[in-house]
Each structure stands twice: as structure tokens, then as C-alpha cells.
Scaffold this motif. Structure first.
Motif, PDB file in Angstrom:
ATOM      1  N   ASP A  22       4.160  27.577 -32.330  1.00  0.00           N
ATOM      2  CA  ASP A  22       3.715  28.457 -31.323  1.00  0.00           C
ATOM      3  C   ASP A  22       2.339  28.130 -31.008  1.00  0.00           C
ATOM      4  O   ASP A  22       1.440  28.578 -31.695  1.00  0.00           O
ATOM      5  CB  ASP A  22       3.909  30.075 -31.641  1.00  0.00           C
ATOM      6  CG  ASP A  22       3.380  30.989 -30.311  1.00  0.00           C
ATOM      7  OD1 ASP A  22       3.101  30.451 -29.215  1.00  0.00           O
ATOM      8  OD2 ASP A  22       3.662  32.032 -30.488  1.00  0.00           O
ATOM      9  N   GLY A  23       2.076  27.459 -29.892  1.00  0.00           N
ATOM     10  CA  GLY A  23       0.460  26.958 -29.470  1.00  0.00           C
ATOM     11  C   GLY A  23       0.066  28.122 -29.148  1.00  0.00           C
ATOM     12  O   GLY A  23      -1.357  28.140 -29.570  1.00  0.00           O
ATOM     13  N   ALA A  24       0.384  29.381 -28.604  1.00  0.00           N
ATOM     14  CA  ALA A  24      -0.510  30.401 -28.114  1.00  0.00           C
ATOM     15  C   ALA A  24      -0.853  30.972 -29.423  1.00  0.00           C
ATOM     16  O   ALA A  24      -2.025  31.410 -29.436  1.00  0.00           O
ATOM     17  CB  ALA A  24       0.422  31.567 -27.489  1.00  0.00           C
ATOM     18  N   ALA A  25      -0.246  31.139 -30.441  1.00  0.00           N
ATOM     19  CA  ALA A  25      -0.892  31.813 -31.883  1.00  0.00           C
ATOM     20  C   ALA A  25      -1.944  30.992 -32.427  1.00  0.00           C
ATOM     21  O   ALA A  25      -2.890  31.591 -32.753  1.00  0.00           O
ATOM     22  CB  ALA A  25       0.273  31.906 -32.698  1.00  0.00           C
ATOM     23  N   VAL A  26      -1.655  29.524 -32.199  1.00  0.00           N
ATOM     24  CA  VAL A  26      -2.839  28.517 -32.817  1.00  0.00           C
ATOM     25  C   VAL A  26      -4.034  28.881 -32.143  1.00  0.00           C
ATOM     26  O   VAL A  26      -5.322  28.738 -32.619  1.00  0.00           O
ATOM     27  CB  VAL A  26      -2.389  27.337 -32.847  1.00  0.00           C
ATOM     28  CG1 VAL A  26      -3.358  26.308 -33.177  1.00  0.00           C
ATOM     29  CG2 VAL A  26      -1.125  26.884 -33.461  1.00  0.00           C
ATOM     30  N   LEU A  27      -3.872  29.050 -30.710  1.00  0.00           N
ATOM     31  CA  LEU A  27      -5.217  29.146 -29.835  1.00  0.00           C
ATOM     32  C   LEU A  27      -5.694  30.366 -30.012  1.00  0.00           C
ATOM     33  O   LEU A  27      -6.704  30.538 -30.084  1.00  0.00           O
ATOM     34  CB  LEU A  27      -4.745  28.989 -28.420  1.00  0.00           C
ATOM     35  CG  LEU A  27      -5.996  29.007 -27.426  1.00  0.00           C
ATOM     36  CD1 LEU A  27      -6.717  28.059 -27.363  1.00  0.00           C
ATOM     37  CD2 LEU A  27      -5.023  28.824 -25.656  1.00  0.00           C
ATOM     38  N   ALA A  28      -4.716  31.454 -30.257  1.00  0.00           N
ATOM     39  CA  ALA A  28      -5.303  32.767 -30.477  1.00  0.00           C
ATOM     40  C   ALA A  28      -6.465  32.676 -31.832  1.00  0.00           C
ATOM     41  O   ALA A  28      -7.506  33.249 -32.115  1.00  0.00           O
ATOM     42  CB  ALA A  28      -4.375  33.754 -30.750  1.00  0.00           C
ATOM     43  N   HIS A  29      -6.082  32.208 -32.967  1.00  0.00           N
ATOM     44  CA  HIS A  29      -6.722  31.986 -34.035  1.00  0.00           C
ATOM     45  C   HIS A  29      -7.972  31.249 -33.753  1.00  0.00           C
ATOM     46  O   HIS A  29      -9.349  31.643 -34.243  1.00  0.00           O
ATOM     47  CB  HIS A  29      -5.900  31.188 -35.139  1.00  0.00           C
ATOM     48  CG  HIS A  29      -4.848  31.866 -35.768  1.00  0.00           C
ATOM     49  ND1 HIS A  29      -5.107  32.960 -36.857  1.00  0.00           N
ATOM     50  CD2 HIS A  29      -3.628  31.923 -35.742  1.00  0.00           C
ATOM     51  CE1 HIS A  29      -4.009  33.579 -37.264  1.00  0.00           C
ATOM     52  NE2 HIS A  29      -3.207  32.902 -36.607  1.00  0.00           N
ATOM     53  N   LEU A  30      -7.936  30.157 -32.798  1.00  0.00           N
ATOM     54  CA  LEU A  30      -9.158  29.456 -32.665  1.00  0.00           C
ATOM     55  C   LEU A  30     -10.211  30.069 -31.709  1.00  0.00           C
ATOM     56  O   LEU A  30     -11.249  29.875 -31.967  1.00  0.00           O
ATOM     57  CB  LEU A  30      -8.744  27.980 -31.867  1.00  0.00           C
ATOM     58  CG  LEU A  30      -7.919  27.175 -32.941  1.00  0.00           C
ATOM     59  CD1 LEU A  30      -7.437  25.897 -32.270  1.00  0.00           C
ATOM     60  CD2 LEU A  30      -8.781  26.545 -34.224  1.00  0.00           C
ATOM     61  N   SER A 258       0.947  28.879 -38.118  1.00  0.00           N
ATOM     62  CA  SER A 258       0.043  28.721 -37.000  1.00  0.00           C
ATOM     63  C   SER A 258      -1.480  28.915 -37.543  1.00  0.00           C
ATOM     64  O   SER A 258      -2.304  28.093 -37.062  1.00  0.00           O
ATOM     65  CB  SER A 258       0.339  29.715 -35.665  1.00  0.00           C
ATOM     66  OG  SER A 258       0.179  31.180 -36.308  1.00  0.00           O
ATOM     67  N   ALA A 259      -1.551  29.744 -38.682  1.00  0.00           N
ATOM     68  CA  ALA A 259      -3.175  29.897 -39.162  1.00  0.00           C
ATOM     69  C   ALA A 259      -3.449  28.777 -39.849  1.00  0.00           C
ATOM     70  O   ALA A 259      -4.620  28.368 -39.831  1.00  0.00           O
ATOM     71  CB  ALA A 259      -2.958  31.250 -40.088  1.00  0.00           C
ATOM     72  N   GLY A 260      -2.496  28.097 -40.693  1.00  0.00           N
ATOM     73  CA  GLY A 260      -2.951  26.925 -41.131  1.00  0.00           C
ATOM     74  C   GLY A 260      -3.174  25.674 -40.210  1.00  0.00           C
ATOM     75  O   GLY A 260      -4.153  24.942 -40.645  1.00  0.00           O
ATOM     76  N   ILE A 261      -2.333  25.454 -39.205  1.00  0.00           N
ATOM     77  CA  ILE A 261      -2.791  24.528 -38.152  1.00  0.00           C
ATOM     78  C   ILE A 261      -4.191  24.780 -37.472  1.00  0.00           C
ATOM     79  O   ILE A 261      -5.097  23.948 -37.605  1.00  0.00           O
ATOM     80  CB  ILE A 261      -1.896  24.456 -37.126  1.00  0.00           C
ATOM     81  CG1 ILE A 261      -0.362  24.068 -37.886  1.00  0.00           C
ATOM     82  CG2 ILE A 261      -1.895  23.502 -36.041  1.00  0.00           C
ATOM     83  CD1 ILE A 261       0.665  24.244 -36.724  1.00  0.00           C
ATOM     84  N   ALA A 262      -4.389  26.079 -37.331  1.00  0.00           N
ATOM     85  CA  ALA A 262      -5.739  26.587 -36.758  1.00  0.00           C
ATOM     86  C   ALA A 262      -6.735  26.021 -37.722  1.00  0.00           C
ATOM     87  O   ALA A 262      -7.938  25.528 -37.372  1.00  0.00           O
ATOM     88  CB  ALA A 262      -5.789  27.895 -36.330  1.00  0.00           C
ATOM     89  N   MET A 263      -6.624  26.238 -38.992  1.00  0.00           N
ATOM     90  CA  MET A 263      -7.581  26.189 -39.988  1.00  0.00           C
ATOM     91  C   MET A 263      -7.966  24.460 -40.129  1.00  0.00           C
ATOM     92  O   MET A 263      -8.964  24.008 -40.127  1.00  0.00           O
ATOM     93  CB  MET A 263      -7.104  26.693 -41.126  1.00  0.00           C
ATOM     94  CG  MET A 263      -8.217  26.459 -42.567  1.00  0.00           C
ATOM     95  SD  MET A 263      -7.948  24.339 -43.132  1.00  0.00           S
ATOM     96  CE  MET A 263      -6.267  24.523 -43.589  1.00  0.00           C
ATOM     97  N   GLY A 264      -6.687  23.680 -39.861  1.00  0.00           N
ATOM     98  CA  GLY A 264      -7.080  22.228 -40.004  1.00  0.00           C
ATOM     99  C   GLY A 264      -7.744  21.702 -38.741  1.00  0.00           C
ATOM    100  O   GLY A 264      -8.646  20.757 -39.065  1.00  0.00           O
ATOM    101  N   ILE A 265      -7.354  22.103 -37.538  1.00  0.00           N
ATOM    102  CA  ILE A 265      -8.248  21.869 -36.464  1.00  0.00           C
ATOM    103  C   ILE A 265      -9.684  22.015 -36.645  1.00  0.00           C
ATOM    104  O   ILE A 265     -10.478  21.401 -36.322  1.00  0.00           O
ATOM    105  CB  ILE A 265      -7.437  22.517 -35.085  1.00  0.00           C
ATOM    106  CG1 ILE A 265      -6.119  22.211 -34.910  1.00  0.00           C
ATOM    107  CG2 ILE A 265      -8.568  22.344 -34.070  1.00  0.00           C
ATOM    108  CD1 ILE A 265      -5.337  22.713 -33.731  1.00  0.00           C
TER     109      ILE A 265
END
Length: 299
Positions: A22-30, A258-265
Motif C-alpha cells: 500500500d503505497g499510501a501507507a508508505v507515503l504516510a510514514h515518510l 509498509s513501516a519497514g519499507i518506509a524505514m528502508g527508504i
């Protein structure tokens, strides 16, 4: 062609992960990222460069290659920048060896760089092994599967094999003996341990910045596994594999993929920012009119 393939792999994996989680969730974390924690990650990564340069300087000295600390820092910054923008993650280290060959010879220069990388990764893997073993023995914490003992056993076999090979008289044996002999240097081991702790903290800070608190049980287990994923050669700067490992492992601590992906980015972006001085050192070296500098930068 291979470089293009690695870039496609990194972008493809990262794109699929963002779509899947869910790209929206990743973006929200960032978007909610804490600037303070990101700054701490950058400061930690900057300190790491200086400490790793010192580690390399000590190892090179053991090979009778004398490099000033300022030179080692400059070379490390350049190598980091190259490794982050070129596929494979080793081009910068190869160039680092070539550039310092004038202080000794190419063989010893290459050995100093290889030993530097091996010692750094060995300490990280040792920390991971101890962390996993403690997690499996003590109740509570992250529920690691019992098969994790297999990984620890494989690591022990690798160390034993390296020790046996170091007793041989061939070139490989002499190199392995050189690497293993460095572990007797308490100053070098303390430096390597501090580097490992700072590496773990830099990723922890990136997780905190994007809204995830990694518990102590994951500091020497989950984080080293995510960092190790960056060593997979089919990528550029670890992109894709790092986020994939985080997405797979974060649910173990109750966090979302999604939190993990955001952390990696976030971590990847901080790596790039921390490595920016490499551009300055590269431009300063290539612009210098001195023959010595031109020889050092001939790659």
C-alpha cells in the motif's frame, strides 16, 4: 548491460513492495518522518565513515601501506559514493585499492581493502549470531524459528574452514591468516564493535524517524539481518533488498510491512546525504594539478 539489469532489479523490487504494501501507507510514514531522528541517522553515518577510515588505515599499516588519516577519510568517502550509485556495491572499493597502490603495491592494497570489508562484516555477523542465540535461549522477545540455529551452525563452519585454510601455504591461506591475525588487535576489535553499534543505531534512528520503535530484542537480530540484505549484489546501493527484508521482518515486532519499507527508504536517503562529501573529495582530487594526486585518482 549488467549495470542496467541491477538498476532494474532494485527499482522493480522497490516498486512491487510499495504496490504490495500500500503505497499510501508508505507515503504516510515518510511524510510524518521526524527530522530530529533523521539528523541523528546522518550524524551516525558520518561518524561511521571516519571510524571505518581509521579501521582501514590500521589494517593497511599492518600490510606496510602507510596512509594518512585524512587520505583514508577522503578515499572512503569517494568509495562510498561510488558504491551507492553504481551496481554491485564493490566498484568503489576496487577503485580505492587501485588508488592507494602507489603506497605499496596493488596486491597489498587490494588485500587491505578486502580485509577491511571482511572484518567489518564478520563483526556484524558475529553480533547477529550472538543476538539470535540469546533470543532462542531466553524466553520472550521476538519469536525466531528454531531453524535459526542452522544459520548459526553454518557460521561456525565457515569460521572453522577459514581457520583451517589459513594454515595452508597458498596465497588464499596467507591472506586468511592475515585477516584472522587482525582479530588479535584489541584496538581494531573495539573500533569494529563501535562501528557495528553505530550501524545498528543509524538504521534504528531511521525506523524511529518513520514511526517504528524497534525493541531491544531486535537491535542485534532484526537490524543486522536488514543490513545484511544490502550485500546482495543484484542491486544499486542496497535499494529493494533492504526494503524487502524490512517488510518481511517488521511484522515480527508488531510493525507493518509498509513501516519497514518506509524505514528502508529513509535509511537509503540518509546514506546518500551522508555520502555527499564524496563528491567534494572526488572533484578536489581530480582538479588538483599535482602529479601525485593525478596518480591517486587515475581510475
Amino acid at each position: 548491460m549488467k549495470r542496467f539489469f541491477n538498476i532494474l532489479v532494485s527499482l522493480g523490487i522497490l516498486g512491487l513492495l510499495i504496490w504490495w504494501a500500500d503505497g499510501a501507507a508508505v507515503l504516510a510514514h515518510l511524510q510524518k518522518a521526524s527530522v530530529g531522528w533523521l539528523l541523528l541517522a546522518v550524524l551516525s553515518l558520518t561518524a561511521l565513515t571516519f571510524l571505518m577510515a581509521k579501521r582501514w588505515q590500521i589494517i593497511a599499516s599492518a600490510l606496510e601501506i602507510e596512509i594518512s588519516f585524512s587520505r583514508a577519510v577522503a578515499e572512503y568517502y569517494i568509495a562510498q559514493m561510488v558504491n551507492l550509485v553504481l551496481p554491485g556495491g564493490v566498484a568503489g572499493d576496487i577503485a580505492r585499492a587501485v588508488r592507494v597502490r602507489h603506497e605499496g603495491d596493488l596486491t597489498r592494497a587490494a588485500q587491505s581493502v578486502a580485509a577491511d570489508r571482511i572484518i567489518g562484516q564478520s563483526v556484524m555477523i558475529a553480533a547477529l549470531g550472538v543476538g539470535i542465540a540469546v533470543a532462542l535461549i531466553l524466553p520472550g522477545g521476538i519469536p525466531w524459528p528454531a531453524i535459526a540455529w542452522t544459520g548459526i551452525a553454518v557460521g561456525c563452519v565457515v569460521v572453522a574452514t577459514a581457520f583451517v585454510l589459513s594454515r595452508q601455504n597458498g596465497a588464499t591461506g596467507r591472506f586468511l591468516y592475515l585477516v584472522l591475525d587482525q582479530f588479535k588487535d584489541l584496538r581494531l576489535m573495539l573500533l569494529a564493535l563501535i562501528i557495528t553499534v553505530l550501524l545498528i543505531f543509524s538504521l534504528y534512528a531511521s525506523a524511529r524517524a518513520t514511526g517504528t520503535v524497534i525493541p531491544p530484542a531486535g537491535w542485534f537480530t532484526l537490524i543486522p539481518l536488514i543490513l545484511s540484505a544490502m550485500l546482495i549484489p543484484f542491486s544499486v546501493g542496497g535499494w529493494g533488498w533492504r526494503e524487502g527484508a524490512a517488510a518481511a521482518l517488521f511484522p515480527l515486532i508488531g510493525a507493518s510491512a509498509s513501516a519497514g519499507i518506509a524505514m528502508g527508504i529513509a535509511y537509503g536517503a540518509m546514506l546518500m546525504i551522508a555520502a555527499m562529501p564524496g563528491l567534494y573529495f572526488a572533484m578536489r582530487a581530480t582538479a588538483s594539478p599535482s602529479a601525485e594526486t593525478r596518480n591517486q585518482m587515475d581510475t
